[in-house]
Design a protein around this motif. Structure first.
Motif, mmCIF file in Angstrom:
data_model
loop_
_atom_site.group_PDB
_atom_site.id
_atom_site.type_symbol
_atom_site.label_atom_id
_atom_site.label_comp_id
_atom_site.label_asym_id
_atom_site.label_seq_id
_atom_site.Cartn_x
_atom_site.Cartn_y
_atom_site.Cartn_z
ATOM 1 N N LEU A 194 0.813 -1.211 0.000
ATOM 2 C CA LEU A 194 0.000 0.000 0.000
ATOM 3 C C LEU A 194 0.849 1.264 0.000
ATOM 4 O O LEU A 194 0.315 2.359 -0.209
ATOM 5 N N CYS A 195 2.157 1.141 0.254
ATOM 6 C CA CYS A 195 3.014 2.317 0.421
ATOM 7 C C CYS A 195 4.302 2.160 -0.388
ATOM 8 O O CYS A 195 4.825 1.046 -0.531
ATOM 9 N N VAL A 196 4.803 3.279 -0.865
ATOM 10 C CA VAL A 196 6.008 3.244 -1.695
ATOM 11 C C VAL A 196 7.277 3.095 -0.870
ATOM 12 O O VAL A 196 8.356 2.902 -1.432
ATOM 13 N N GLU A 197 7.158 3.199 0.447
ATOM 14 C CA GLU A 197 8.341 3.135 1.307
ATOM 15 C C GLU A 197 8.022 2.332 2.565
ATOM 16 O O GLU A 197 6.847 2.141 2.902
ATOM 17 N N PRO A 198 9.056 1.844 3.269
ATOM 18 C CA PRO A 198 8.803 1.127 4.530
ATOM 19 C C PRO A 198 8.117 2.044 5.542
ATOM 20 O O PRO A 198 8.320 3.261 5.547
ATOM 21 N N LEU A 199 7.317 1.439 6.426
ATOM 22 C CA LEU A 199 6.533 2.180 7.410
ATOM 23 C C LEU A 199 6.868 1.704 8.821
ATOM 24 O O LEU A 199 7.225 0.540 9.019
ATOM 25 N N THR A 200 6.718 2.598 9.786
ATOM 26 C CA THR A 200 6.848 2.219 11.192
ATOM 27 C C THR A 200 5.730 2.881 11.977
ATOM 28 O O THR A 200 5.655 4.113 12.038
ATOM 29 N N TYR A 201 4.854 2.055 12.535
ATOM 30 C CA TYR A 201 3.803 2.539 13.430
ATOM 31 C C TYR A 201 3.824 1.678 14.684
ATOM 32 O O TYR A 201 3.951 0.450 14.606
ATOM 33 N N CYS A 202 3.687 2.314 15.835
ATOM 34 C CA CYS A 202 3.680 1.546 17.076
ATOM 35 C C CYS A 202 2.346 0.829 17.243
ATOM 36 O O CYS A 202 1.339 1.170 16.600
ATOM 37 N N HIS A 203 2.337 -0.152 18.104
ATOM 38 C CA HIS A 203 1.134 -0.942 18.377
ATOM 39 C C HIS A 203 -0.016 -0.043 18.814
ATOM 40 O O HIS A 203 -1.162 -0.217 18.381
ATOM 41 N N GLN A 204 0.280 0.933 19.649
ATOM 42 C CA GLN A 204 -0.794 1.746 20.209
ATOM 43 C C GLN A 204 -1.454 2.622 19.151
ATOM 44 O O GLN A 204 -2.676 2.784 19.147
ATOM 45 N N CYS A 205 -0.691 3.194 18.237
ATOM 46 C CA CYS A 205 -1.287 3.999 17.169
ATOM 47 C C CYS A 205 -2.093 3.126 16.212
ATOM 48 O O CYS A 205 -3.145 3.541 15.712
ATOM 49 N N LEU A 206 -1.623 1.935 15.940
ATOM 50 C CA LEU A 206 -2.401 1.005 15.110
ATOM 51 C C LEU A 206 -3.702 0.630 15.797
ATOM 52 O O LEU A 206 -4.759 0.531 15.161
ATOM 53 N N GLU A 207 -3.648 0.442 17.110
ATOM 54 C CA GLU A 207 -4.855 0.125 17.877
ATOM 55 C C GLU A 207 -5.828 1.310 17.840
ATOM 56 O O GLU A 207 -7.038 1.124 17.713
ATOM 57 N N ARG A 208 -5.305 2.522 17.969
ATOM 58 C CA ARG A 208 -6.164 3.707 17.900
ATOM 59 C C ARG A 208 -6.872 3.789 16.553
ATOM 60 O O ARG A 208 -8.034 4.177 16.464
ATOM 61 N N ALA A 209 -6.156 3.438 15.487
ATOM 62 C CA ALA A 209 -6.758 3.494 14.160
ATOM 63 C C ALA A 209 -7.858 2.452 13.986
ATOM 64 O O ALA A 209 -8.823 2.678 13.268
ATOM 65 N N CYS A 210 -7.728 1.326 14.660
ATOM 66 C CA CYS A 210 -8.734 0.263 14.541
ATOM 67 C C CYS A 210 -9.937 0.491 15.445
ATOM 68 O O CYS A 210 -11.057 0.085 15.097
ATOM 69 N N ARG A 211 -9.739 1.127 16.578
ATOM 70 C CA ARG A 211 -10.824 1.280 17.549
ATOM 71 C C ARG A 211 -11.361 2.698 17.647
ATOM 72 O O ARG A 211 -12.503 2.908 18.048
ATOM 73 N N GLY A 212 -10.537 3.677 17.301
ATOM 74 C CA GLY A 212 -10.925 5.066 17.511
ATOM 75 C C GLY A 212 -10.706 5.463 18.958
ATOM 76 O O GLY A 212 -10.643 4.623 19.850
ATOM 77 N N MET A 213 -10.598 6.779 19.197
ATOM 78 C CA MET A 213 -10.304 7.221 20.552
ATOM 79 C C MET A 213 -11.178 8.385 21.001
ATOM 80 O O MET A 213 -11.166 8.746 22.169
ATOM 81 N N ILE A 214 -11.936 8.983 20.100
ATOM 82 C CA ILE A 214 -12.738 10.151 20.442
ATOM 83 C C ILE A 214 -14.212 9.767 20.407
ATOM 84 O O ILE A 214 -14.668 9.141 19.453
ATOM 85 N N GLU A 215 -14.965 10.169 21.418
ATOM 86 C CA GLU A 215 -16.388 9.831 21.503
ATOM 87 C C GLU A 215 -17.254 11.072 21.316
ATOM 88 O O GLU A 215 -18.262 11.254 21.986
ATOM 89 N N ASP A 216 -16.849 11.934 20.386
ATOM 90 C CA ASP A 216 -17.596 13.149 20.064
ATOM 91 C C ASP A 216 -18.259 12.945 18.709
ATOM 92 O O ASP A 216 -17.590 12.926 17.671
ATOM 93 N N ARG A 217 -19.583 12.810 18.690
ATOM 94 C CA ARG A 217 -20.286 12.445 17.447
ATOM 95 C C ARG A 217 -20.158 13.496 16.341
ATOM 96 O O ARG A 217 -19.858 13.118 15.199
ATOM 97 N N PRO A 218 -20.354 14.794 16.597
ATOM 98 C CA PRO A 218 -20.195 15.767 15.507
ATOM 99 C C PRO A 218 -18.787 15.756 14.901
ATOM 100 O O PRO A 218 -18.626 15.839 13.681
ATOM 101 N N ILE A 219 -17.763 15.643 15.769
ATOM 102 C CA ILE A 219 -16.389 15.613 15.253
ATOM 103 C C ILE A 219 -16.131 14.312 14.502
ATOM 104 O O ILE A 219 -15.465 14.297 13.460
ATOM 105 N N ALA A 220 -16.689 13.192 15.004
ATOM 106 C CA ALA A 220 -16.538 11.915 14.298
ATOM 107 C C ALA A 220 -17.174 11.990 12.914
ATOM 108 O O ALA A 220 -16.630 11.455 11.935
ATOM 109 N N ALA A 221 -18.323 12.666 12.799
ATOM 110 C CA ALA A 221 -18.988 12.805 11.495
ATOM 111 C C ALA A 221 -18.129 13.620 10.536
ATOM 112 O O ALA A 221 -18.010 13.296 9.347
ATOM 113 N N ARG A 222 -17.496 14.686 11.049
ATOM 114 C CA ARG A 222 -16.622 15.493 10.197
ATOM 115 C C ARG A 222 -15.434 14.670 9.701
ATOM 116 O O ARG A 222 -15.071 14.717 8.526
ATOM 117 N N ALA A 223 -14.829 13.912 10.611
ATOM 118 C CA ALA A 223 -13.690 13.078 10.223
ATOM 119 C C ALA A 223 -14.109 12.003 9.235
ATOM 120 O O ALA A 223 -13.380 11.704 8.279
#
Length: 669
Positions: free
Chosen positions: A435-464
């Motif tokens: 998926l990427c033209v170069e090697p990537l490094t992401y920590c476990h916690q940031c990958l977990e945040r991307a899979c679960r989400g971290m913000i429980e604000d509905r209007p902001i979630a809709a914008r994102a």
């Protein structure tokens, strides 16, 4: 220098004067005034100028104390006349009793027949003079009591098992259920959320049954009988675990040889392990001193056996004064290392603060601070892990089994190097992805945040979600589960900053928190779709009309991968299950395979139609693929035999927005 020794003369146990001054609480009521006896004694000493003369006092075990049955009262000697209450001067603080050992002085008082003779002195108080005891330091007094009473002072109380212990001994050999031997396991690295390190969760690959965890190199199982099998499967997967200690420092008992599995479970903390039997605490191990505190001497054999099987070293044994008295008698600081815990928390807090500050900078660099504010990020400190503190040996094993990386990027190749996470600066394994033209490094916690989400604000979630939909999904609705994987054309891989942005937008959308259809609507989707009471009428990318986002997801997948398909084909006529020939499937592939997406399998009427279609397919010898929302993330596996080596014959168009953003990133990079 001679060691401090307790004396016994004429049937009286005496604590000789020591080098410390022990204060005691002399309050006599709720108004925090001194007891009348204390006031009278101090006045007598001052009046006769006896402030520098040693005072004869005594210690009494007050088992009748409602607050602490191990309370020790300071009294005038029995020879002064009166009962214990009339001679009462005050109480030793619980803090002193804990430091000596909550049950030690009470044991000595009981052995002495009620009272222990000791010496008092007049000392300078905070505002006036006060009376203190002349005793040695806490550790020195504890050793002197142990020496005086002998090694059997506790075990004699444990010689006859209590009813609670008899029940526990029976339960130690009784397991709730039997399981078929496990032939394959699934391993995933789990975040500890402010624990010392991450750990590995182990499940049965076939039944999804939880088997146990690997924490700091030790295997803790739900069913101890499965240790040999699970250990072998872990070794085959490249996960080392502590070996069974065949000859422990404290020998095992004949009743519990190393080959016998006790029904014990472990609760794991930073500084101690607690052993439980059907939810009841039976022992606790201080991980610094390696002292195992056991509720009853009659449970010692089973707990030592369990520790040896798990490869846990035990150097010393501790028992409460009476069976099942650990909580009331033994100070928590003896059963755990609070200083280590405090220092670790302090270190982690500083590391987490630095990590979150780096994440704020990454969000601002990507221009996403309007949906992911600094305040929202810093509020995550209470559930942030410090992966950087992991020993390298644990880190390497843990990184191999980070499930969110596989979930988001699919097939990828781990390199042998670790670098700082592109988003927050924590350690992570560098990997290569199509998926990427170069090697990537992401920590476990940031990958977990991307899979679960971290913000429980509905209007902001809709914008994102609206921003993510335009960038990655070409402005068409998607299912919530589709956010689990990056939707990127491998034929046109992206630059790393673009993937950074796609991941951080996912941070903002807390999964399984909001009604998804409403969130899509608030995000600006459905300009060409119609929400109905039973679903969403919407076009797939190939123009097929679909009746739910789930159907659209399947139709888009088939179209994207060049799998030829017809929409809503008729089933063959059947006198029982399709007498009029009007029954339809959702799709039919080129090889006459029928595909159904069951949207409401829990609805009784809907489920009845599902059964009839299955029976029809079986009678007519049709190949039928059945899908539910659970299978949507695994469509590549479900349709693996239909996937062409190269995609042809499709008009699929990937998101132009993400392509434009990638071109800009390539120029700027």
């Amino acid at each position: 220098m001679a060691s401090y020794r307790i004396q016994s003369a004429s049937g009286t146990v005496v604590l000789p004067p020591g080098g410390e001054r022990w204060r005691f609480s002399s309050w006599g009521g709720d108004d925090e005034t001194n007891t009348p006896q204390y006031i009278a004694l101090l006045a007598f000493l001052e009046e006769h100028q006896l402030e520098h003369v040693p005072i004869e006092l005594a210690l009494v075990h007050r088992a009748d104390n409602d607050y602490n049955p191990n309370a020790i009262a300071v009294v005038t000697p029995a020879g002064s006349g009166g009962d214990v209450d009339s001679r009462h001067l005050g109480y030793l603080p619980d803090s002193d009793l804990w430091k000596v050992g909550m049950g030690l002085i009470p044991d000595l008082a009981d052995f002495a027949g009620g009272e222990i003779a000791c010496t008092g002195l007049v000392v300078e108080g905070y505002e006036s003079k006060a009376i203190a005891l002349s005793l040695p330091g806490h550790a020195e007094l504890a050793k002197a009591i142990d020496d005086f009473l002998g090694p059997d002072r506790v075990r004699w109380r444990h010689s006859q098992p209590t009813q609670k212990t008899e029940v526990a001994n029976a339960d130690l050999r009784a397991f709730d259920e039997n399981h078929e031997p496990v032939s394959n396991i699934t391993i995933s690295t789990e975040l500890s959320f402010r624990g010392p390190f991450r750990y590995l969760r182990v499940t049965d690959a076939a039944s999804k049954r939880f088997l146990g965890d690997v924490d700091r190199g030790h295997l803790f199982l739900k069913d101890e009988r499965e240790r040999p099998n699970v250990s072998a499967l872990l070794a085959a997967a490249g996960v080392p675990v502590a070996e069974v200690i065949q000859q422990p420092v404290i020998p095992l008992t004949e009743e519990w040889p190393i080959t016998t599995a006790p029904n014990i479970h472990t609760h794991r903390k930073v500084d101690f392990l607690s052993f439980h039997l059907r939810g009841v605490l039976i022992a606790q191990l201080n991980l610094s001193t390696r002292k195992l505190w056991v509720e009853d001497n009659n449970l010692l054999g089973a707990t030592l056996c369990y520790a040896a099987r798990a490869g846990i070293e035990v150097r010393e044994i501790g028992l409460p004064r009476a069976p099942w008295g650990l909580v009331n008698e033994v100070h928590p600081r003896d059963m755990r290392d609070q200083d280590f815990r405090d220092s670790l928390v302090e270190k982690q807090e500083a590391s987490v603060e630095r990590m979150l500050c780096r994440l704020v900078a990454s969000v601002q660099a990507a221009g996403l601070d309007d949906v992911l504010s600094e305040g929202a990020i810093m509020a995550e400190r209470w559930r942030a892990d410090d992966i950087n503190s992991e020993p390298l040996s644990l880190f390497r094993v843990h990184e191999v089994f980070v499930a969110p990386r596989q979930q988001l990027f699919g097939a990828h190749t781990l390199t042998a190097r670790s670098k700082r996470c592109r988003l927050c600066g924590q350690r992570g394994f560098t990997f290569k992805s199509a998926l990427c033209v170069e090697p990537l490094t992401y920590c476990h916690q940031c990958l977990e945040r991307a899979c679960r989400g971290m913000i429980e604000d509905r209007p902001i979630a809709a914008r994102a979600l609206g921003m993510l939909g335009q960038l990655e999904f070409d402005g068409v609705p998607m299912l919530e589960a589709q956010l689990d994987a990056l939707h990127i054309n491998t034929a046109s891989p992206l630059h790393a900053p673009v993937i950074d942005k796609l991941l951080m937008l996912r941070f903002v959308i807390r999964r399984r928190k909001f009604p998804w259809t409403y969130l899509l609507e608030e995000a600006g989707f459905f300009p060409g779709g119609l929400r109905l009471g039973w679903g969403t009428l919407i076009r797939a990318r190939d123009g097929h009309l679909c009746f739910s986002l789930g159907e659209k997801t399947v139709c888009d997948f088939l179209h994207q991968h060049g799998i030829k398909h017809d929409r809503e084909p008729f089933y063959p006529i059947d006198p029982d299950f399709n007498p009029h020939g009007l029954r339809r499937a959702d799709w039919k592939l080129d090889d006459l395979t029928f595909v159904e997406f069951w949207g409401m399998p829990n609805d009784p009427k809907y489920a009845a139609k599902m059964r009839q279609k299955r029976q029809l397919a079986q009678r007519r010898g049709l190949t039928l693929i059945e899908l539910t929302e659970r299978e949507l993330p695994t469509l590549p596996t479900v349709f693996s035999e239909w996937l062409p080596t190269t995609v042809t014959g499709t008009s699929w168009v990937w998101s132009r927005a993400v392509t434009d953003l990638n071109d800009e990133s390539g120029v700027n990079g």
